[in-house]
Design a protein around this motif. Structure first.
Motif, short mmCIF file in Angstrom:
data_model
loop_
_atom_site.label_atom_id
_atom_site.label_comp_id
_atom_site.label_asym_id
_atom_site.label_seq_id
_atom_site.Cartn_x
_atom_site.Cartn_y
_atom_site.Cartn_z
N LYS A 31 67.41 36.41 5.93
CA LYS A 31 65.96 36.16 5.83
C LYS A 31 65.22 36.73 7.01
N LYS A 32 64.12 37.42 6.73
CA LYS A 32 63.34 38.02 7.80
C LYS A 32 62.15 37.12 8.16
N THR A 33 61.78 37.20 9.43
CA THR A 33 60.69 36.35 9.93
C THR A 33 59.53 37.20 10.43
N VAL A 34 58.33 36.78 10.07
CA VAL A 34 57.11 37.44 10.53
C VAL A 34 56.33 36.47 11.41
N LEU A 35 56.01 36.90 12.61
CA LEU A 35 55.13 36.13 13.50
C LEU A 35 53.72 36.71 13.41
N ILE A 36 52.76 35.84 13.10
CA ILE A 36 51.37 36.29 12.99
C ILE A 36 50.50 35.41 13.89
N THR A 37 49.84 36.00 14.86
CA THR A 37 48.88 35.22 15.65
C THR A 37 47.52 35.27 14.96
N GLY A 38 46.78 34.16 15.04
CA GLY A 38 45.46 34.12 14.40
C GLY A 38 45.56 34.13 12.89
N ALA A 39 46.36 33.19 12.35
CA ALA A 39 46.57 33.15 10.90
C ALA A 39 45.71 32.09 10.21
N SER A 40 44.77 31.50 10.94
CA SER A 40 43.94 30.44 10.33
C SER A 40 42.81 31.00 9.48
N SER A 41 42.57 32.31 9.54
CA SER A 41 41.56 32.91 8.65
C SER A 41 41.75 34.42 8.61
N GLY A 42 40.96 35.07 7.77
CA GLY A 42 40.86 36.53 7.77
C GLY A 42 42.15 37.30 7.60
N ILE A 43 42.29 38.34 8.39
CA ILE A 43 43.41 39.28 8.26
C ILE A 43 44.76 38.58 8.50
#
Ligand code: NDP
Ligand code: 8X3
Length: 256
Positions: free
Chosen positions: A3-15
Motif C-alpha cells: 500500500k502506498k501513502t500520500v502525505l498532503i499538507t493543507g487538505a482541509s479545502s481546495g487543491i
C-alpha cells in the motif's frame, strides 16, 4: 505491505482536499494536515468509509517550527515514509501595493508558503532520502513566474517555491526521488476568500467572465504526473485556464 501513502499538507479545502479525494479513490493511504480540525477529521472519516483506506490526520499550524518537527518525527518513528508528498498548504493575504502593504499579511505569507513548507520538507525529505524513493509535489504558481500588480510578496513566496523545487531536484540527485513543481493559474478554491480576508464579493470577482480551473483539475494533473514511469521527472508544470495567458492577462469576455 504494498500500500502506498500520500502525505498532503493543507487538505482541509481546495487543491489539497481534491488531492486527498483522488488518491483515496485509487486506494492510497493518506496522511492529511491542516489547522481546521473539523474539516480534516470529517474528510478522513468520509474517505476511510468510502474507500476502505487508512487516513492519518495531523492538526497543526505549518508556521510553527516545533509542531512541524514533532509531526515529521512522529510520522517517521511510526515507520511512515510517504511515497508521494504534496507540499500544498499555502495562502495569499492582501493585494495592496507594496508601499501600502500590511506587514502582518507579508509575514503570514512568508511564514506559511516558504518557512512552513521548509519546516515540513526537512524531516520528510530526510526520511524519503533514506528510503531512496518517492515523489515530491510542490504547489508553486504562475505567480512564481510573473509578478502582477499588488502580488508583490505573494509573488516572492512563489518564486521561492520554484527555486526550492529546483534545489530539491539538485540535492536529491543521488536518489530516485522525483520533484515536481505544479504551477497553476487561477483556480476557484478558498484561495481568494482567504486573500481578501473573507470579502466574498471581491473573491467572486476574481473568477467572473471565464471558466477558472478547479481544485479537481489540479488534482487530476498531479495524479497523472505521479503515475508516469519512474524515469520521467516533470520538474515544472505551468497550467492556466484557457482564458488566462499570463498572470495579469485574463480574457473575461466569456469566450472561454
Ligand atoms: P485553499 O485556501 O482552499 O486551501 C489552502 C490550504 O492550506 C487549506 O487546507 C489550509 O488549511 C492550508 N493552510 C493555510 N495556511 C496554513 C497554515 N498556517 N498551517 C497549516 N495549513 C495551512 O486554497 P488552494 O487550494 O487554492 O491553495 C493550495 C495551494 O495552491 C496554495 O499553496 C496556493 O498558494 C496554491 N495556488 C493556488 C492557486 C489558486 O488560484 N487557487 C493558484 C496557484 C497556486 P487550514 O486553513 O485548515 O489551515
Ligand atoms: C494563485 C494564482 O495568479 O492569483 O497562485 O496569484 S494568482
Amino acid at each position: 505491505d504494498m500500500k502506498k501513502t500520500v502525505l498532503i499538507t493543507g487538505a482541509s479545502s481546495g487543491i489539497g482536499e481534491a488531492c486527498a479525494r483522488i488518491y483515496a479513490q485509487s486506494g492510497y493511504d493518506l496522511v492529511i494536515t491542516g489547522r481546521r480540525r473539523e474539516s480534516i477529521e470529517a474528510l478522513a472519516k468520509e474517505l476511510e468509509e468510502k474507500h476502505g483506506i487508512s487516513v492519518r490526520t495531523a492538526v497543526f499550524d505549518i508556521r510553527c517550527r516545533k509542531s512541524c518537527e514533532e509531526f515529521t518525527k512522529e510520522l517517521t518513528e511510526d515507520g511512515i515514509v510517504p511515497d508521494i508528498f504534496v507540499n500544498n498548504a499555502g495562502l495569499a493575504r492582501g493585494k495592496d501595493p507594496i508601499q501600502e502593504g500590511s506587514i502582518d499579511d507579508w509575514e503570514e505569507m512568508i511564514d506559511t508558503n516558504v518557512k512552513g513548507l521548509l519546516y515540513v520538507s526537512r524531516g520528510i525529505l530526510n526520511a524519503m532520502y533514506t528510503k531512496g524513493t518517492g515523489h515530491v509535489i510542490n504547489i508553486g504558481s504562475i505567480a512564481g513566474y510573473q509578478v502582477y500588480p499588488g502580488g508583490n510578496v505573494y509573488n516572492a513566496t512563489k518564486f521561492a517555491v520554484r527555486a526550492l523545487s529546483d534545489a530539491m531536484n539538485l540535492d536529491l540527485i543521488n536518489s530516485k526521488i522525483r520533484v515536481t513543481c505544479i504551477e497553476p493559474g487561477a483556480a476557484n478554491t478558498e484561495f481568494s476568500i482567504v486573500r481578501f480576508h473573507g470579502n466574498s464579493e471581491m473573491a467572486d470577482d476574481v473568477y467572473k467572465g471565464y471558466t477558472p480551473l478547479t481544485a479537481s483539475d489540479i488534482a487530476q494533473i498531479i495524479y497523472f504526473v505521479t503515475g508516469l514511469p519512474e524515469h520521467i521527472n516533470i520538474q515544472h508544470l505551468l497550467v492556466t485556464p484557457t482564458a488566462q495567458r499570463s498572470s495579469a492577462y485574463v480574457n473575461k469576455s466569456g469566450l472561454n
